[in-house]
Write an enzyme that holds these catalytic residues in place. Sequence first.
Site, PDB file in Angstrom:
ATOM      1  CB  THR A 127      -8.935  -1.167   3.766  1.00 36.36           C
ATOM      2  OG1 THR A 127      -8.725  -0.155   2.783  1.00 36.36           O
ATOM      3  CG2 THR A 127      -7.614  -1.520   4.420  1.00 36.36           C
ATOM      4  CB  THR A 146     -12.954   2.406   0.191  1.00 35.24           C
ATOM      5  OG1 THR A 146     -11.756   2.433   0.938  1.00 35.24           O
ATOM      6  CG2 THR A 146     -12.723   3.096  -1.135  1.00 35.24           C
ATOM      7  CG  ASP A 179     -16.867  -0.882   6.993  1.00 36.76           C
ATOM      8  OD1 ASP A 179     -16.795   0.029   6.144  1.00 36.76           O
ATOM      9  OD2 ASP A 179     -15.922  -1.649   7.251  1.00 36.76           O
ATOM     10  CG  ASP A 213     -14.309  -1.316   4.087  1.00 40.06           C
ATOM     11  OD1 ASP A 213     -14.052  -0.212   3.581  1.00 40.06           O
ATOM     12  OD2 ASP A 213     -13.597  -1.849   4.945  1.00 40.06           O
ATOM     13  CE  LYS A 229       6.727   7.570  -2.409  1.00 41.50           C
ATOM     14  NZ  LYS A 229       7.104   6.594  -1.416  1.00 41.50           N
ATOM     15  NE  ARG A 236      -1.418   0.027  -4.098  1.00 45.33           N
ATOM     16  CZ  ARG A 236      -2.325   0.893  -3.669  1.00 45.33           C
ATOM     17  NH1 ARG A 236      -3.595   0.715  -3.975  1.00 45.33           N
ATOM     18  NH2 ARG A 236      -1.981   1.935  -2.933  1.00 45.33           N
TER      19      ARG A 236
END
Length: 1120
Positions: free
Chosen positions: A415, A687, A820, A413, A576, A607
Amino acid sequence: MSHAQANKPCHLCVGEENWLDSRTVYIGQKEPPPGAAAYIPQRYPDNRIVSSKYTFWNFIPKNLFEQFRRIANFYFLVIFLVQLIIDTPTSPVTSGLPLFFVITVTAIKQGYEDWLRHKADCSINECPVDVVQQGKAARTQSHKLRVGDVVVVKEDETFPCDLVLLSSSREDGTCYVTTASLDGESSHKTYYAVPDTKAFRTDREVESLHATIECEQPQPDLYKFVGRINVYKDTEEPVARPLGSENLLLRGATLKNTHHIYAVAIYTGMETKMALNYQSKSQKRSAVEKSMNAFLIVYLCILISKAVINTVLKYAWQWSPDRDEPWYNHRTENERQRPVVIRAFTDFLAFMVLFNYIIPVSMYVTVEMQKFLGSYFITWDEEMFDEELGEGAQVNTSDLNEELGQVEYVFTDKTGTLTENNMEFIECCVDGNVYVPHAICNGQILSAASSIDMIDSSPGGYRREHEDLFFRALCLCHTVQVKEEETVDGIKRGFHQGRPTSFYISSSPDEVALVEGMKRLGYTYLRLKDNYMEILNKDDEIERFELLHVLNFDSVRRRMSVIVKSSSGEYLLFCKGADSSIFPRVVSGKVEQVKARVEQNAVEGLRTLCVAFRRLSPDDYQEACLLLTQAKLALQDREQRLAQAYDAIERDFVLLGATAVEDRLQEKAADTIESLHKAGMKVWVLTGDKMETAAATCYASKLFRRSTQILELTKKRTEEQSLHDVMFELSRTVLRQRSMSGLSVDCLDYGLIIDGATLTAVLKSGPEGNYREVFLEVSRNCSAVLCCRMAPLQKAQIVKLIKASKEHPITLAIGDGANDVSMILEAHVGIGIMGKEGRQAARNSDYAIPKFKHLKKMLLVHGHYYYIRIAELVQYFFYKNVCFIFPQFLFQFFCGFSQQPLYDTAYLTLYNISFTSLPILLYSLVEQHVSMDTLRRDPSLYKDITKNSLLRWPVFLYWTCLGLFDAVVFFFGAYFLFDNTTFTSNGQMFGNWTFGTLVFTVLVFTVTIKLALDTHHWTWINHFVIWGSLLFYVIFSLLWGGIIWPFLNYQRMYYVFMQMLSSGPAWLSIILLITISLLPDIIKKVLCRAMCPTYTRMDARNNAQRPFCFVTLPQPLTSY
């Protein structure tokens, strides 16, 4: 906004025409008014969750059935019954007692594990829940909830089942929810009540509501829900409103930033979406256990062959009447009348029992003990203890320890597993000027809003204007909610040093990081009230902007926008988004300078987002309003119409700048992934997050490198081309590269990205063919794979797909949330992380660790050791039992096939239980063929043991042949020495028990010294157990023969052992036969080390050649 469909009544919802089946739910269990639709009561399951495997009533039969499915257990049961029924050379106790011990220990262990699951289920099912009954909230237990009950959920409480939101304590009928345990995202999401029910805000008002809900039957897709609510009013026709996923609150999610809500139970118990995404918990079996079963079948065939050969030869030898019934052994009348077939079958069974020891039940006892005791080394490992959590690694099942050393695919996974899910604002760039909060420049700490002029300097009003617009854009272009800090000691901590200290929540952690970053740079977002957004600028002045429209983010556009009206009446569009979606729409601004900074930040794994704006004239604004209103009111093709409207509005931008945010990886996550790659494992990230977010994490964690060529298999691409064309284009690309890689040293490194929607299409067999094999071929040639927007069940499907591929690789799944669990249960080995998203994953896993970094030691060290140890244990047990029982087979040729045992009963019983069991058990617990530091430093050593390399058929045949050779040496060596009638010094002849004792003594010493030669890691306890076992054998033999304690003398063994040791030739034969038996194995080891060394041997040789000072030198980062 996206929930605008609730503004217009309808009688048919989009998608209803595709319903296979539907259900009608009566809110508050109330019948509809007279004249409405007919009342049809329906039965639904209660809200009970069941994850346990057994019940009180079915535990014994079900557990026994599962245990006797094991070939070994069933075989020993049959042998035990045979010993009970017929007269056999050995006692039934020799088979029955070990079998009973194994069955009992296993049943107790599995029963205890299931009791823990029962306990966890009870704690969930007995949670208190508030239900509206007769105009007031009444408390009940979770498992008593029924479909149609109206539930009151308060802030920070978890939803007890799947609910449709009716109303909220907020005036706009919204509520905020975290779905961390469902899809791994700990950010806040907004859910909506329909306009006709959001006004019902008290228990009595909700009780007066007359409505029904029609919706689809339960299905596992977390992101899809289609239904409608019919609200009945006194004098009017019922009003129908559409219901979608934005109205459905899922079990396991948590209410946030909302005081309370009213909602109606729609799916309960095992019909909730979360329960439908759980895989059933099945018994996992390791590759070693499968090899043991295969070897067992071979040895069973050998055993049957031995019994058949001896039975046939016995009747061939007894064909002569003199041999069939000699003068000293007359048969009874009953024995003469018994048919030959019955006698032959009885003899066959007797031979089976006599040779039964070739398959020792003690091996299974030893394996169970090794797994159980060995698992404590993980829980005792101080390096896998986390100070922050105050917990170390946990072992939920010890059956799979050795599987940790066989992993080929790791599914993780993102996060909370790879990342801490904690975004941090790093910097922003405005027209080429870089702003870093609290930056250090020339040794001085700059103020929060200071800039470092990295690229270009444009002083004057123009720069100041763009700077202000940029900061305002980030303070306004978001969906962040503000929550005041809690009261502390009776004082509301609303302001600190004149500035607000409230905190932000949002559906995107990126947005929170950006707003907090602006706060550190002097621009603070205060609140959204009555559609006005308020910000506090760096001059401590409050500015108000009217929020007119929000153009929400989506993964196709990769941007979001807001239209606001300033206090001066100016209309502004702020946008944005990803650089690829902003730059093509920009008409002015310092594009090259900003692009250079964005690329530099991307290389560093940050990022990035670009920010742009556009001033709208009143006419432009009216035109935009018209486009958005028409699109939002459309019931057909709403998403396409909104996309067209957004495309028409978001154009002609002026570029302002860019931002850089870091999603902090867990400590040493990148190092762990790099080590797993070096160990030959393929790492896949599965994910539920967006593709952009997940890809950035993959770069930061070194799953993808900058040189990696990314192949996309996403919904966006399959909309541009057909799935068939995309699949075969990817296939041609990777196969062409593979064919060229043999000619060129420079071969490309591929990474694949696939999303959930495309995976569903790939797994379905379409008219153009089955794409599974093509997908597997493409992914097999990629160094890493990222699967994004995955539902929990899709994660399990991916794991199952790889498990079922032609190589049948060993898979490992690791995650930290309830989303999960399906993946963890599906994989060969499931590991849960004790994260922030609850303990569902840790509770349902085979192993639980505090952090992702601990996976490195778990696999490369513990897994390596476990596999080496148990592989030697299994092979050694079969070897020592071939050595043990083959002389018994040869002896039958010299005793007229009379089933006469070669060894005494005590030796038969204690050989596997006492004389040879403890050394191999200790070896399998503490052996270290190389040091821990070596295994950590060089992950490639893991390749030596993958694909069950130490339990393959050639290795098995070698051990078996070695056992046969040693058995022949024992028997015939002793036989030829016994051929001399003057064997003893006094001329006394030895009997058959002395011969058997001599063979047995050579046997015990040989197999024990063989294990000593295989031992690399010596401790005092190894010496004590190995040499102590040999000493115990000698003492027991003296004791059993009545030498030490005469009152324990045994008639046929009286003084036999002492008489044998009194002979000089016996001593010489023992030493000579042990040396001859061990010689082939020693020669083989020397030749293998010299001619075909493994990675492990080469590494050990290199370590031996390194100068001592090398150890003290700091190691470069790349060596890890």
